[in-house]
Motif scaffolding. Structure first.
Motif, PDB file in Angstrom:
ATOM      1  N   THR A 166       0.841  -1.201   0.000  1.00  0.00           N
ATOM      2  CA  THR A 166       0.000   0.000   0.000  1.00  0.00           C
ATOM      3  C   THR A 166       0.877   1.252   0.000  1.00  0.00           C
ATOM      4  O   THR A 166       2.113   1.163   0.038  1.00  0.00           O
ATOM      5  N   SER A 167       0.229   2.403   0.018  1.00  0.00           N
ATOM      6  CA  SER A 167       0.964   3.670  -0.001  1.00  0.00           C
ATOM      7  C   SER A 167       1.773   3.897   1.270  1.00  0.00           C
ATOM      8  O   SER A 167       2.697   4.711   1.274  1.00  0.00           O
ATOM      9  N   TRP A 170       5.029   0.681   0.942  1.00  0.00           N
ATOM     10  CA  TRP A 170       5.695   0.264  -0.282  1.00  0.00           C
ATOM     11  C   TRP A 170       7.190   0.553  -0.274  1.00  0.00           C
ATOM     12  O   TRP A 170       7.955  -0.057  -1.034  1.00  0.00           O
ATOM     13  N   ARG A 171       7.647   1.430   0.618  1.00  0.00           N
ATOM     14  CA  ARG A 171       9.079   1.722   0.693  1.00  0.00           C
ATOM     15  C   ARG A 171       9.829   0.778   1.642  1.00  0.00           C
ATOM     16  O   ARG A 171      11.047   0.866   1.778  1.00  0.00           O
ATOM     17  N   GLN A 190      -0.424  -6.311  -4.812  1.00  0.00           N
ATOM     18  CA  GLN A 190      -0.740  -4.892  -4.960  1.00  0.00           C
ATOM     19  C   GLN A 190      -2.136  -4.668  -4.401  1.00  0.00           C
ATOM     20  O   GLN A 190      -3.064  -5.414  -4.719  1.00  0.00           O
ATOM     21  N   LEU A 205      -4.741   4.457   0.203  1.00  0.00           N
ATOM     22  CA  LEU A 205      -3.774   3.366   0.323  1.00  0.00           C
ATOM     23  C   LEU A 205      -3.319   2.815  -1.019  1.00  0.00           C
ATOM     24  O   LEU A 205      -2.419   1.962  -1.066  1.00  0.00           O
ATOM     25  N   VAL A 207      -1.521   2.210  -4.606  1.00  0.00           N
ATOM     26  CA  VAL A 207      -0.161   2.445  -5.092  1.00  0.00           C
ATOM     27  C   VAL A 207      -0.132   2.315  -6.608  1.00  0.00           C
ATOM     28  O   VAL A 207      -0.912   1.563  -7.200  1.00  0.00           O
ATOM     29  N   GLN A 211       5.369   1.663  -7.990  1.00  0.00           N
ATOM     30  CA  GLN A 211       5.629   1.572  -6.555  1.00  0.00           C
ATOM     31  C   GLN A 211       5.540   0.121  -6.081  1.00  0.00           C
ATOM     32  O   GLN A 211       6.366  -0.336  -5.289  1.00  0.00           O
TER      33      GLN A 211
END
Length: 305
Positions: A166-167, A170-171, A190, A205, A207, A211
């Motif tokens: 999700t947003s 994702w990192r 995803q 949320l 992406v 991403q």
């Protein structure tokens, strides 16, 4: 005893037998509040009807069943249902958020459940709080997830981990945790928007494809340590699963306006019900849906993988 493989297009089926859940994840595509509101006020079938669904799925030719929810461990007779599925010759799997997976539950499932899948979307408590991956305001931290994975593996189950990208996550780099926990499979989804399921919450949320792909690439090194990574973007997810809702109906997510539901398996049978929804065997195979020794042996007696 499995009777007739010809009536089903794929070997595996997900039975979302329990609509209630003890978490409130904003991205959840299996909330089934529509099912509870329209056809199933309690959010689940009776024990006898759920058992009948399992028997009919086995007799139709499915070879593996995954019990999901909601949270399936809220079902007081889940261990008996898993045992029934095993006795019918099905490989068995269960997807859980892990909050109820204590020693007592593990003891009841040992010997009849083959796979345990734990949903782990982050190791960071603040992120889990934002996602709604919490019970009574509390989240499972990294240590808790490590212990859950350890207990599953040492208890003799095969371990799989599911992660929704999700947003807010994702990192992240979860590779060290995955390498340490050593699931056989790590499925990375995803986040999927589904009208009527998560449409009220999922917007912030979502992406972009790049991403999602960045998360997968960042974590892909776990494959060097024997963990099979299975990424599924939105297209791979839709139309590639045989799924049964809490009311005993097949459903698919092909229509952008929400789930399409079949007639009840209990009323029309598996063959008639499954013909009313979309399942692509090609997409099922492309996303790696056929795995596990029992499935390979059944689908390919010569042993070709």
């Amino acid at each position: 005893m499995i009777l007739d493989k010809s009536s089903v297009p794929v070997e595996t089926v997900n039975f979302h037998l329990w609509q209630p859940c003890n978490m409130s994840c904003g991205f959840c595509f299996a909330a089934f509040r529509d099912v509870r509101r329209t056809v199933l006020p309690e959010g689940h079938l009776s024990r006898a009807d759920a058992e009948s669904v399992v028997v009919k799925l086995a007799e139709a030719g499915f070879r593996k069943i995954t019990f999901a929810g909601g949270e399936p461990l809220l079902c007081p007779w889940i261990a008996d249902l898993v045992r029934l599925a095993s006795e019918m010759g099905l490989a068995t799997s269960l997807v859980t958020n892990g909050s109820l997976l204590d020693d007592g539950v593990i003891d009841r499932l040992r010997g009849t459940l083959d796979w345990v899948t734990i949903s782990i979307d982050s190791l960071k408590p603040p992120v889990l709080q934002v996602l709604g991956r919490r019970t009574a305001g509390r989240v499972i931290d990294g240590h808790g997830y490590r212990m859950l994975c350890h207990n599953v593996k040492t208890s003799g189950f095969r371990l799989k981990v599911n992660t929704v990208v999700t947003s807010v996550n994702w990192r992240e780099d979860m590779s060290e945790f995955i390498i340490e926990s050593r699931p056989e499979r790590w499925k990375i989804f995803q986040v999927l928007p589904v009208q009527g399921q998560n449409s009220a919450k999922v917007g912030p949320l979502l992406v972009a494809p790049e991403q999602f792909e960045a998360f997968v690439a960042r974590n892909l090194r776990v494959e060097l340590h024997g963990v099979h990574v299975v990424p599924e973007n939105n297209d791979a997810m839709t139309g590639s699963y045989a799924m049964v809702d809490p009311a005993g109906r097949f459903f698919d997510a092909v229509d952008p306006h929400g789930y399409t539901y079949s007639d009840s398996i209990l009323q029309v049978g598996v063959a008639a019900a499954i013909s009313q929804i979309v399942i692509s065997r090609e997409k099922f195979l492309a996303r790696g849906g056929l795995y596990g020794d029992a499935l390979f042996d059944a689908a390919d007696p010569a042993g070709v993988r």
